[in-house]
Design an enzyme around this catalytic site. Structure first.
Site, PDB file in Angstrom:
ATOM      1  N   THR A  12       0.845  -1.189   0.000  1.00  0.00           N
ATOM      2  CA  THR A  12       0.000   0.000   0.000  1.00  0.00           C
ATOM      3  C   THR A  12       0.886   1.246   0.000  1.00  0.00           C
ATOM      4  O   THR A  12       1.955   1.259   0.589  1.00  0.00           O
ATOM      5  CB  THR A  12      -0.950   0.033   1.217  1.00  0.00           C
ATOM      6  OG1 THR A  12      -0.189   0.212   2.422  1.00  0.00           O
ATOM      7  CG2 THR A  12      -1.771  -1.241   1.301  1.00  0.00           C
ATOM      8  N   GLY A  13       0.423   2.275  -0.701  1.00  0.00           N
ATOM      9  CA  GLY A  13       1.233   3.485  -0.815  1.00  0.00           C
ATOM     10  C   GLY A  13       2.536   3.223  -1.536  1.00  0.00           C
ATOM     11  O   GLY A  13       3.586   3.743  -1.151  1.00  0.00           O
ATOM     12  N   GLY A  14       2.482   2.444  -2.604  1.00  0.00           N
ATOM     13  CA  GLY A  14       3.701   2.021  -3.289  1.00  0.00           C
ATOM     14  C   GLY A  14       4.168   2.919  -4.413  1.00  0.00           C
ATOM     15  O   GLY A  14       5.095   2.563  -5.131  1.00  0.00           O
ATOM     16  N   SER A  16       5.512   5.965  -4.103  1.00  0.00           N
ATOM     17  CA  SER A  16       6.589   6.890  -3.746  1.00  0.00           C
ATOM     18  C   SER A  16       7.313   6.396  -2.498  1.00  0.00           C
ATOM     19  O   SER A  16       6.846   5.488  -1.807  1.00  0.00           O
ATOM     20  CB  SER A  16       6.042   8.302  -3.506  1.00  0.00           C
ATOM     21  OG  SER A  16       5.179   8.314  -2.375  1.00  0.00           O
ATOM     22  N   TYR A 148       0.978  11.462  15.712  1.00  0.00           N
ATOM     23  CA  TYR A 148       1.712  10.538  14.847  1.00  0.00           C
ATOM     24  C   TYR A 148       2.328   9.399  15.659  1.00  0.00           C
ATOM     25  O   TYR A 148       2.196   8.219  15.305  1.00  0.00           O
ATOM     26  CB  TYR A 148       2.802  11.304  14.093  1.00  0.00           C
ATOM     27  CG  TYR A 148       3.591  10.473  13.127  1.00  0.00           C
ATOM     28  CD1 TYR A 148       3.091  10.187  11.855  1.00  0.00           C
ATOM     29  CD2 TYR A 148       4.845   9.957  13.465  1.00  0.00           C
ATOM     30  CE1 TYR A 148       3.826   9.423  10.946  1.00  0.00           C
ATOM     31  CE2 TYR A 148       5.582   9.196  12.570  1.00  0.00           C
ATOM     32  CZ  TYR A 148       5.057   8.929  11.318  1.00  0.00           C
ATOM     33  OH  TYR A 148       5.785   8.165  10.429  1.00  0.00           O
TER      34      TYR A 148
END
Length: 247
Positions: A12-14, A16, A148
């Site tokens: 996932t989020g691949g 960048s 965070y």
């Protein structure tokens, strides 16, 4: 070496940063790689550069995650590797924190990651590997990082419980916790060029090895967790921060 040959990996989020570097590393090691992203243009560019399969999906949306699972099952069937990497950064003093900032970070970094695992479990082959991207801040106490850091700490707790729940199927669940890493995410926290440079220098001064991490370093660790060399490792967190959390 094609140590991940015949493995199907979802990242996932691949499109960048660490996700992109991991997709590149896993493909080099022989895996069939699927990446996700929220921005069509960025995803298309990454797909073309890497030679992988891409799907649009926002990790903060459970509906989109469920749709992603259906599409991957239809096209690929079961998977062997799940790298839950998508995330955003954000800082604020507790006194000035807004609900909008809180929800934006937690919805992607914690709730989204949690339900990505939840919804993908039926697609995981027995003996599969799951890796969460956490952060060294999960065990640190930096000012302005309460949202965070708490999200990443919660993620590590889920990781350990998932390792126990999925152990009967031989599925391993681990997390990698980088320190400061040179990725695009650091350019998205609202700082101008001077402030960003000052932030880099501030972080480097607090890292015993006196340098920031590179996405490729994290990618290699995620690939290691995903291969047979780590077949007896589960419920583990590896901190990769140049000694920052020791100082």
């Amino acid at each position: 070496m094609e140590t991940l040959k015949n493995k199907i990996a979802v990242i996932t989020g691949g499109n960048s940063g660490i996700g992109y570097a991991t997709a590149k590393e896993m493909k080099a090691q022989g895996a069939t790689v699927i990446i996700t992203g929220r921005r069509p243009e960025a995803l298309d560019r990454a797909v073309n550069e890497l030679g992988v399969t891409g799907f649009i999906a926002d990790q903060s949306s459970i509906i989109q995650t469920e749709d992603l699972v259906k599409k991957i099952e239809t096209q690929f069937g079961k998977i062997d590797i799940l790298f839950i990497n998508a995330g955003i950064a954000g800082t604020a003093p507790i006194e000035q924190a807004t609900e909008t900032l809180f929800d934006s970070i937690i919805d992607i970094n914690f709730k989204g990651a949690y339900f990505t695992l939840s919804k993908f479990i039926p697609l995981l082959n027995d003996g599969a590997s799951v890796v969460f991207l956490s952060s060294n801040t999960a065990s640190m106490n930096g000012v302005h990082s309460s949202i965070y850091s708490s999200g990443k700490a919660a993620l590590n707790s889920v990781m350990r419980i998932a390792a126990l729940e999925l152990a009967p199927r031989g599925i391993r669940v681990n997390s990698v916790s980088p320190g400061p890493t040179q990725t695009e995410i650091l350019n998205k926290i609202g700082m101008d060029e001077t402030a960003r440079k000052n932030l880099d220098n501030w972080m480097i001064e607090r890292i015993p090895l006196k340098k920031m991490g590179q996405p490729g370093d994290v990618a290699k660790m995620v690939a290691y967790f995903s291969g047979d060399a780590a077949k007896f490792i589960t419920g583990a967190e590896v901190v990769m921060d140049g000694g920052m959390s020791l100082a």
